[in-house]
Design a protein around this motif. Structure first.
Motif, mmCIF file in Angstrom:
data_model
loop_
_atom_site.group_PDB
_atom_site.id
_atom_site.type_symbol
_atom_site.label_atom_id
_atom_site.label_comp_id
_atom_site.label_asym_id
_atom_site.label_seq_id
_atom_site.Cartn_x
_atom_site.Cartn_y
_atom_site.Cartn_z
ATOM 1 N N UNK A 73 11.355 8.124 -11.727
ATOM 2 C CA UNK A 73 10.512 7.400 -12.663
ATOM 3 C C UNK A 73 9.115 7.987 -12.726
ATOM 4 N N UNK A 74 8.162 7.190 -13.150
ATOM 5 C CA UNK A 74 6.808 7.689 -13.409
ATOM 6 C C UNK A 74 5.979 7.775 -12.127
ATOM 7 N N UNK A 75 5.119 8.793 -12.063
ATOM 8 C CA UNK A 75 4.172 8.906 -10.964
ATOM 9 C C UNK A 75 3.007 7.946 -11.205
ATOM 10 N N UNK A 76 2.227 7.709 -10.146
ATOM 11 C CA UNK A 76 1.130 6.744 -10.271
ATOM 12 C C UNK A 76 0.022 7.220 -11.199
ATOM 13 N N UNK A 77 -0.060 8.521 -11.441
ATOM 14 C CA UNK A 77 -1.063 9.035 -12.371
ATOM 15 C C UNK A 77 -0.529 9.225 -13.774
ATOM 16 N N UNK A 78 0.651 8.734 -14.044
ATOM 17 C CA UNK A 78 1.292 8.911 -15.350
ATOM 18 C C UNK A 78 0.521 8.187 -16.455
ATOM 19 N N UNK A 79 0.536 8.739 -17.690
ATOM 20 C CA UNK A 79 -0.052 8.011 -18.819
ATOM 21 C C UNK A 79 0.696 6.727 -19.143
ATOM 22 N N UNK A 80 1.887 6.534 -18.539
ATOM 23 C CA UNK A 80 2.619 5.280 -18.722
ATOM 24 C C UNK A 80 2.107 4.173 -17.803
ATOM 25 N N UNK A 81 1.061 4.483 -17.032
ATOM 26 C CA UNK A 81 0.289 3.429 -16.372
ATOM 27 C C UNK A 81 -0.931 3.152 -17.255
ATOM 28 N N UNK A 82 -1.036 1.932 -17.772
ATOM 29 C CA UNK A 82 -2.080 1.589 -18.726
ATOM 30 C C UNK A 82 -3.160 0.733 -18.072
ATOM 31 N N UNK A 83 -4.412 1.011 -18.430
ATOM 32 C CA UNK A 83 -5.522 0.178 -17.959
ATOM 33 C C UNK A 83 -5.425 -1.220 -18.564
ATOM 34 N N UNK A 84 -5.751 -2.214 -17.745
ATOM 35 C CA UNK A 84 -5.784 -3.614 -18.207
ATOM 36 C C UNK A 84 -7.239 -3.991 -18.453
ATOM 37 N N UNK A 85 -7.518 -4.422 -19.656
ATOM 38 C CA UNK A 85 -8.896 -4.753 -20.032
ATOM 39 C C UNK A 85 -9.182 -6.228 -19.763
ATOM 40 N N UNK A 86 -10.423 -6.592 -19.485
ATOM 41 C CA UNK A 86 -10.801 -8.005 -19.347
ATOM 42 C C UNK A 86 -10.489 -8.763 -20.643
ATOM 43 N N UNK A 87 -10.241 -10.045 -20.505
ATOM 44 C CA UNK A 87 -9.844 -10.857 -21.657
ATOM 45 C C UNK A 87 -10.903 -11.902 -21.981
ATOM 46 N N UNK A 88 -10.919 -12.291 -23.235
ATOM 47 C CA UNK A 88 -11.718 -13.432 -23.688
ATOM 48 C C UNK A 88 -10.921 -14.096 -24.798
ATOM 49 N N UNK A 89 -10.331 -15.249 -24.497
ATOM 50 C CA UNK A 89 -9.366 -15.878 -25.389
ATOM 51 C C UNK A 89 -9.953 -17.087 -26.101
ATOM 52 N N UNK A 90 -9.459 -17.314 -27.312
ATOM 53 C CA UNK A 90 -9.856 -18.459 -28.145
ATOM 54 C C UNK A 90 -8.602 -19.161 -28.630
ATOM 55 N N UNK A 92 0.831 -1.195 0.000
ATOM 56 C CA UNK A 92 0.000 0.000 0.000
ATOM 57 C C UNK A 92 0.863 1.242 0.000
ATOM 58 N N UNK A 93 0.432 2.282 -0.738
ATOM 59 C CA UNK A 93 1.189 3.539 -0.788
ATOM 60 C C UNK A 93 0.230 4.698 -0.530
ATOM 61 N N UNK A 94 0.741 5.728 0.161
ATOM 62 C CA UNK A 94 -0.096 6.861 0.572
ATOM 63 C C UNK A 94 0.059 8.072 -0.338
ATOM 64 N N UNK A 95 0.978 7.995 -1.287
ATOM 65 C CA UNK A 95 1.179 9.112 -2.207
ATOM 66 C C UNK A 95 1.492 8.563 -3.591
ATOM 67 N N UNK A 96 0.970 9.257 -4.610
ATOM 68 C CA UNK A 96 1.239 8.853 -5.978
ATOM 69 C C UNK A 96 2.442 9.528 -6.577
ATOM 70 N N UNK A 97 3.173 10.320 -5.773
ATOM 71 C CA UNK A 97 4.341 11.050 -6.274
ATOM 72 C C UNK A 97 5.579 10.162 -6.198
ATOM 73 N N UNK A 98 6.210 9.941 -7.333
ATOM 74 C CA UNK A 98 7.397 9.088 -7.389
ATOM 75 C C UNK A 98 8.644 9.880 -7.039
ATOM 76 N N UNK A 99 9.589 9.230 -6.373
ATOM 77 C CA UNK A 99 10.886 9.851 -6.117
ATOM 78 C C UNK A 99 11.773 9.759 -7.349
#
Length: 845
Positions: free
Chosen positions: A593-610, A584-591
């Protein structure tokens, strides 16, 4: 009235039939109270043994009848198959021995300590581990019956001096799949034409188990419950002799060991092969009497220890392989004349009894061999300061624990570290490392499981040339470390509870953890929003720097689906279930690298594989993906037969898997449809042979190298006809471990925890160097061979060529794999590539 009379007339014969059958059952049941009148398999079935192929429930029911009615027979249960079929083994010995089985078993537990008391000879006859090699299972019933009631002096002597274990069916699910198929196509008039459906099973055939795995390659890896039960039985009884009954191609005759002498593993004691040769004379005599032709010392070997005939050889016993020409039905034409199932059964019966007679005659040698095997001074229980292997799975307790469970099942002693320690340039943590002493009762097996060799007397292999667990688990390994085992732990450290709070802004998960993927899948299925980091970063937590790698998962505490308190409670529960460490982290500010709100954090979508299945596709590799999705990821995998694929609406799926195989049955124009699937955002994951079809359909941009390309690398000038076999062996890739150099910034490599990845290569296939930028995620190392045999021509040609390529196609992608990174579901070190394909690749627009 007439209708009623006709109905009664039709029912009367049926009622008479039921009455007759009931009477016969009653008479058999009453008669079988004495040993001399037990129902034979044919009497029990009501037709000659082999007239119809048996189902597993019939086999089990007959074994139970023998156990109920013969004082010589009891049963061992070794658990259930994947499809919950009970696995039974008949334990056959004299009534006097039956009365003291517990004492005998207790004595067998002292074998590895070199202190076993005098006990009966333990003989294990194991049949039909391949479900469509059915003659063995049928023979097992007849052998069990004869031993349960036969009064011949030699049989009585055998049962006084030995305990005989008989396992008729080691692959219940595959056997039932096969028997149903072949019985469905058997008529009153037998068809011997090899093209008849009876002899040509539908995909995936009955050889393999529920997940299409070859259980006769699983004696070491123990990925499946059938194997786990079998190995538990082995170490409970510690047999002196194991007969392993199989079938081979229908144009062969009959084989029994010894195999090719130059292809015996160097760790197998020479005395083992001497006894094997002595036993061969008994098998030859039995087959000569029935005029059955046979051969030895050809085709088959004693190298890979993951098979039923070789695992005993590295565990103080003698394993013997038998191979009967397969009928795959009732009768079939062959180059050696008409094959009949009845004759195949008789051959298996004959060599079963030759096994019993041979083992009885050589009982002293078998016992002495086993005693010497375990009484060596270097096979003592570990204590004090010991040399051993230090093994680490950095950041991944799950891989460490999987290995610990595997070692435990094989009776191999190991210890957990109390504290962190440095060895060379690597650090080994108490949370993800093991110490395995070399000098211990299972030393020989331990050395075999971590065997490292690249030079061989004979480079021909019936199976893989390497199975080194250090590579398959992708472990840090120090081979000669001295530690005092009295200062180590026999149980792992208790998991430290995560300290999460609803005041946290986010919860982080280190993606290196094996069980992070199934936890992620559960979160996605419950509608929880999860992101992954495309770049590394550092945060300050309680004044300490927390360094997180690319691939780290972030669960924002502010979720639409639940309150922060509900989310924290759910995460805590799942972390305990999956044994995943949370932060657990209490701040999204990185010392850094990227901050937690950076666009380099990508959403993971649900999967349906065949995944595409059916003729042309590799059932083994389809099954490995299914096992991975079913047992690790916990996500559904839609299986679609290749014949139905063109009619499927692909837009309903996020991923399409094309495993190894030939896709010639698919029109190359269909590749355009797959291309559109990718352009619209779908991900295609294809490997090995599937890439050839994609290349012909112009969907794969990278150039491939097929067998024809590689064959030109081997010089043939001056070779005689007699050199052909050696050339064929050098040109084969039976299974060698190669090193990949990774682009660790590519999402397909996230969580692998290293910049060099061992993979198992078992097919002549490669990719050419590409001029396109940013698509090569992994290449074979400059000197790629790590373990096993790979001809120098391949080593030079594969050096620094692509092994993992990710090509963008519109909103989607094509992931091209030159190798199977799930091989037999034991390659835990590389399986994360598939999880990355599922969760990370779709986000890279």
């Amino acid at each position: 009235m007439l209708r009623l009379c006709l109905l009664l007339l039709s029912i009367v014969p049926l009622l008479l039939s039921f009455a007759t059958n009931a009477q016969s059952v009653i008479s058999v049941a009453s008669a079988t109270q004495s040993d001399s009148s037990l129902a034979s398999p044919s009497e029990f079935l009501g037709y000659p043994l082999g007239q119809w192929h048996l189902r597993h429930d019939q086999i089990n029911y007959y074994l139970k009848q023998l156990a109920q009615n013969s004082p010589r027979v009891s049963l061992e249960s070794t658990g259930q198959s994947h499809e919950t079929r009970q696995q039974l083994t008949a334990v056959i010995t004299s009534a006097a021995n039956q009365a003291r089985l517990a004492e005998i078993v207790q004595g067998r537990q002292q074998v590895k300590a070199g202190k076993a008391p005098e006990s009966p000879l333990i003989i294990w006859l194991a049949y039909s581990i391949h479900g469509d090699e059915a003659s063995g299972a049928h023979a097992a019933l007849e052998v069990s019956y004869r031993l349960s009631q036969n009064q011949e002096p030699w049989v009585q002597e055998l049962l006084d001096k030995a305990v005989v274990l008989i396992t008729p069916s080691q692959n219940p699910d595959g056997l039932d799949r096969f028997s149903t198929w072949t019985n469905n196509y058997t008529g009153k008039v037998k068809v011997s034409d090899e093209n008849h459906n009876e002899h040509r099973q539908n995909w995936p055939a009955g050889r393999r188990n529920h997940y299409f795995a070859d259980l006769n390659r699983d004696w070491l890896f123990l990925r499946h419950p059938e194997s786990q039960g079998r190995i538990a039985l082995f170490h409970k009884w510690q047999p002196h002799y194991l007969g392993d009954f199989h079938e081979m191609g229908h144009n062969q005759t009959f084989f029994f060991q010894p195999g090719v002498p130059t292809r015996t593993h160097p760790l197998t004691p020479k005395e083992n092969q001497v006894i094997t040769s002595k036993l061969a004379s008994f098998h030859a005599k039995a087959l000569d009497e029935s005029k059955q032709r046979y051969f030895t010392k050809q085709m088959f070997d004693d190298f890979y220890y993951g098979k039923g005939s070789t695992y005993p050889d590295i565990n103080g016993a003698v394993g013997i392989l038998f191979e009967q020409a397969s009928v795959r039905g009732q009768q079939q034409d062959s180059e050696n004349g008409l094959l009949r199932f009845s004759q195949a059964i008789n051959n298996q019966i004959a060599t079963s009894f030759s096994s019993l007679k041979g083992a009885l005659a050589l009982a002293d040698e078998l016992k002495q061999y086993q005693s010497r095997f375990y009484q060596r001074k270097d096979k003592h229980p570990p204590s004090g300061r010991e040399a051993g292997f230090l093994l680490g799975a950095p950041g991944d307790p799950g891989r460490r624990d999987d290995l610990a469970q595997l070692l435990s099942r094989h009776g191999i002693a190991f210890f957990y570290l109390k504290d962190k320690m440095q060895q060379g340039r690597h650090q080994y943590s108490q949370d993800d490392s093991l110490f395995v002493p070399i000098n211990q009762p299972q030393k020989t097996l331990l050395l075999a499981m971590f065997d490292l060799r690249t030079e061989f007397e004979d480079a021909t292999f019936y199976d893989v040339s390497s199975w080194n667990l250090a590579f398959s688990y992708n472990l840090q390994m120090a081979r000669n470390v001295n530690l005092n085992v009295d200062d180590l732990l026999t149980e792992p450290h208790a998991r430290v509870p995560d300290t999460l709070s609803s005041n946290n802004v986010a919860v982080l998960i280190d993606w290196r953890q094996q069980n992070a993927a199934p936890m992620l899948q559960t979160l996605l299925s419950e509608g929880v929003r999860v992101k992954f980091a495309a770049k590394p970063f550092s945060l300050k937590v309680d004044g300490q720097s927390l360094n997180m790698e690319a691939g780290t998962l972030q669960i924002p505490v502010a979720q639409a689906a639940m309150t922060p308190r509900e989310l924290i409670d759910r995460l805590t529960s799942l972390a305990e279930q999956y044994r995943v460490q949370l932060q657990g982290v209490d701040s999204g500010l990185a010392s850094s690298g990227i901050d937690l709100g950076s666009p380099d954090f990508h959403d993971i979508a649900p999967i349906k594989a065949l995944v595409v299945t059916g003729y042309g596709t590799s059932s083994a590799e389809v099954g490995e993906l299914w096992y991975f999705m079913d047992n690790l990821i916990g996500a559904p995998l839609t299986q679609v037969d290749i014949s139905r694929l063109p009619s499927i609406e692909l837009a309903a799926y996020t991923h399409l898997f094309l495993m190894d195989g030939s896709y010639a049955n698919l029109d190359e124009k269909y590749a355009r449809k797959l291309g559109q699937f990718a352009i619209e955002g779908g991900v295609i994951v294809a490997q090995k042979g599937a890439l050839q079809w994609l290349s012909k359909g112009n969907l794969l941009k990278s150039d491939i190298r097929e067998k024809r390309y590689f064959s030109q690398l081997f010089a043939t000038d001056g070779l005689s006809f007699g050199d052909k076999a050696k050339l064929d062996a050098r040109q084969a890739i039976g299974g060698a471990v190669l090193a990949l150099d990774l682009d660790t910034s590519h999402p397909i490599t996230f969580g692998l925890g290293t910049n060099r990845l061992p993979v198992l290569k078992n097919k002549v296939f490669g990719l050419s160097k590409s001029q396109a930028p940013f698509i090569t995620a992994a290449s074979y190392a400059d000197e790629p061979l790590l373990d096993g045999f790979l001809a120098e021509e391949y080593q030079r040609s594969l050096s620094q060529t692509p092994a993992i390529v990710v090509e963008r196609h519109g909103k989607g992608a094509l992931v091209a794999l030159a190798d199977n990174l799930l091989f037999r579901n034991i390659w835990l070190g590389s399986q994360k590539v598939y999880a990355n394909s599922l969760y990370f690749i779709p986000a890279l627009h």
